[in-house]
Enzyme design. Structure first.
Site, PDB file in Angstrom:
ATOM      1  N   TRP A 141       9.695  48.430  25.263  1.00 30.28           N
ATOM      2  CA  TRP A 141       9.206  48.384  26.654  1.00 30.28           C
ATOM      3  C   TRP A 141       8.862  49.808  27.082  1.00 30.28           C
ATOM      4  O   TRP A 141       9.755  50.657  27.198  1.00 30.28           O
ATOM      5  CB  TRP A 141      10.291  47.781  27.552  1.00 30.28           C
ATOM      6  N   ARG A 168       7.894  57.478  28.094  1.00 29.21           N
ATOM      7  CA  ARG A 168       7.210  58.553  27.359  1.00 29.21           C
ATOM      8  C   ARG A 168       6.584  59.516  28.369  1.00 29.21           C
ATOM      9  O   ARG A 168       5.792  59.102  29.225  1.00 29.21           O
ATOM     10  CB  ARG A 168       6.128  57.936  26.449  1.00 29.21           C
ATOM     11  N   HIS A 192       6.717  63.827  19.382  1.00 29.26           N
ATOM     12  CA  HIS A 192       5.309  63.486  19.171  1.00 29.26           C
ATOM     13  C   HIS A 192       4.458  64.730  19.232  1.00 29.26           C
ATOM     14  O   HIS A 192       4.614  65.542  20.148  1.00 29.26           O
ATOM     15  CB  HIS A 192       4.809  62.534  20.260  1.00 29.26           C
ATOM     16  N   LYS A 241      12.882  59.890  14.905  1.00 27.49           N
ATOM     17  CA  LYS A 241      11.470  59.456  14.852  1.00 27.49           C
ATOM     18  C   LYS A 241      10.510  60.617  15.119  1.00 27.49           C
ATOM     19  O   LYS A 241      10.667  61.341  16.093  1.00 27.49           O
ATOM     20  CB  LYS A 241      11.262  58.371  15.911  1.00 27.49           C
TER      21      LYS A 241
HETATM   22  O1  LIG Z   1       7.192  56.765  19.458  1.00 25.36           O
HETATM   23  C1  LIG Z   1       6.459  55.804  19.392  1.00 25.36           C
HETATM   24  C2  LIG Z   1       5.473  55.668  18.333  1.00 25.36           C
HETATM   25  C3  LIG Z   1       4.075  55.557  18.895  1.00 25.36           C
HETATM   26  O2  LIG Z   1       3.705  56.780  19.472  1.00 25.36           O
HETATM   27  C4  LIG Z   1       3.085  55.251  17.758  1.00 25.36           C
HETATM   28  O3  LIG Z   1       2.390  56.178  17.338  1.00 25.36           O
HETATM   29  O4  LIG Z   1       3.032  54.111  17.319  1.00 25.36           O
HETATM   30  C5  LIG Z   1       4.035  54.433  19.920  1.00 25.36           C
HETATM   31  C6  LIG Z   1       5.058  54.605  21.015  1.00 25.36           C
HETATM   32  O5  LIG Z   1       5.000  53.490  21.899  1.00 25.36           O
HETATM   33  C7  LIG Z   1       6.440  54.754  20.445  1.00 25.36           C
HETATM   34  O6  LIG Z   1       7.348  55.091  21.458  1.00 25.36           O
END
Ligand SMILES: O=C1C[C@@](O)(C(=O)O)C[C@@H](O)[C@@H]1O
Length: 254
Positions: free
Chosen positions: A48, A83, A143, A170
């Site tokens: 979500w 995010r 990210h 991640k």
């Molecule tokens: O961290 C991630 C990975 C993501 O950025 C992706 O590249 O698929 C998509 C995001 O919704 C998720 O929180």
């Protein structure tokens, strides 16, 4: 050797990568219309993305949306993610508010909470503590929507996540060349060997899409799909039905 993280009916980090489907609705009405389609898609995990919500600051909306998702998916693990704009999300948020949102998210009916490792150290520490106190799982995330950092930097980020007591680590990066994509695959293999926590890696964009299905090479424990390209939460996500088909072709029934 990866130690699986157990949540509801699944073991993240054991067997094939679990398929997560982000929910990127803007209003509760939009969610109600979409739920049957999401149920049909039958993802292993729901994410979500509350930063997509128009009224993300309204507690009643957060309660309504999270309860509707839980009601529709009583057995499916749910990740709550806010995010920030710095990491490709929809909202700019003050550090203290980010901490407050994460703590509130942990109280709602979700099983895992995404914590961006690059936010202030004290905020990450407080958020992780609060999430763990409620017996929820912490997915630390990083990210880079512009580049693919070199392996040493990515490893430093995973070490920082581990030191912060995250349960799942991640990273999502942006490749510009095929070498960048191969680097992500090689890095992931090495990271999976070096960390006992399940790792989640992906190269974003069309060029990186292969990493979303080659999870038997990357050892990524979760792969993020989309319902349709318009509903994707990041570039390069593959439609869930397609992704499941390719995963099956590449890996069989694992
Ligand atoms: O961290 C991630 C990975 C993501 O950025 C992706 O590249 O698929 C998509 C995001 O919704 C998720 O929180």
């Amino acid at each position: 050797m990866t130690e699986a993280v157990y949540t509801r009916n699944i073991a993240v980090g054991r067997g094939a990568a679990k398929v997560a489907l982000p929910i990127t609705v803007v209003t509760p009405d939009e969610l109600i219309k979409l739920l049957p389609t999401i149920q049909k898609a039958n993802p292993d995990i729901i994410e979500w993305r509350l930063d997509f919500l128009e009224k993300w600051q309204d507690d009643a909306t957060l309660v309504e949306i999270s309860s509707s998702i839980r009601q529709a998916f009583p057995e499916t693990p749910i990740i709550g993610t806010f995010r920030t704009k710095e990491e490709g999300g929809k909202q700019t948020i003050r550090p203290a508010d980010y901490e407050r949102v994460l703590k509130r998210l942990a109280e709602l009916p979700v099983d895992m909470v995404d914590v961006e490792i690059n936010r202030d150290e004290s905020i990450v520490e407080e958020a992780v503590k609060a999430i763990h106190q409620l017996d929820k799982i912490v997915i630390a995330s990083f990210h880079d929507f512009n580049d693919t950092p070199e392996n040493g930097r990515l490893e430093g980020i995973f070490n920082k996540m581990q030191a912060a007591n995250a349960d799942i680590l991640k990273v999502a990066v942006m490749p510009h060349t095929t070498e960048d994509v191969l680097q992500v695959i090689a890095f992931s293999q090495q990271a999976a060997r070096n960390h006992s926590e399940p790792i989640v890696t992906m190269a974003m964009g069309q060029l990186g899409s292969v990493t979303r299905v080659a999870t038997h090479l990357t050892h990524s424990a979760i792969t993020f799909a989309c319902l349709t390209a318009e509903q994707a939460s990041a570039p390069g996500q593959i439609e869930i039905n397609n992704l499941r088909g390719i995963q099956h072709t590449l890996e069989g029934d694992s």
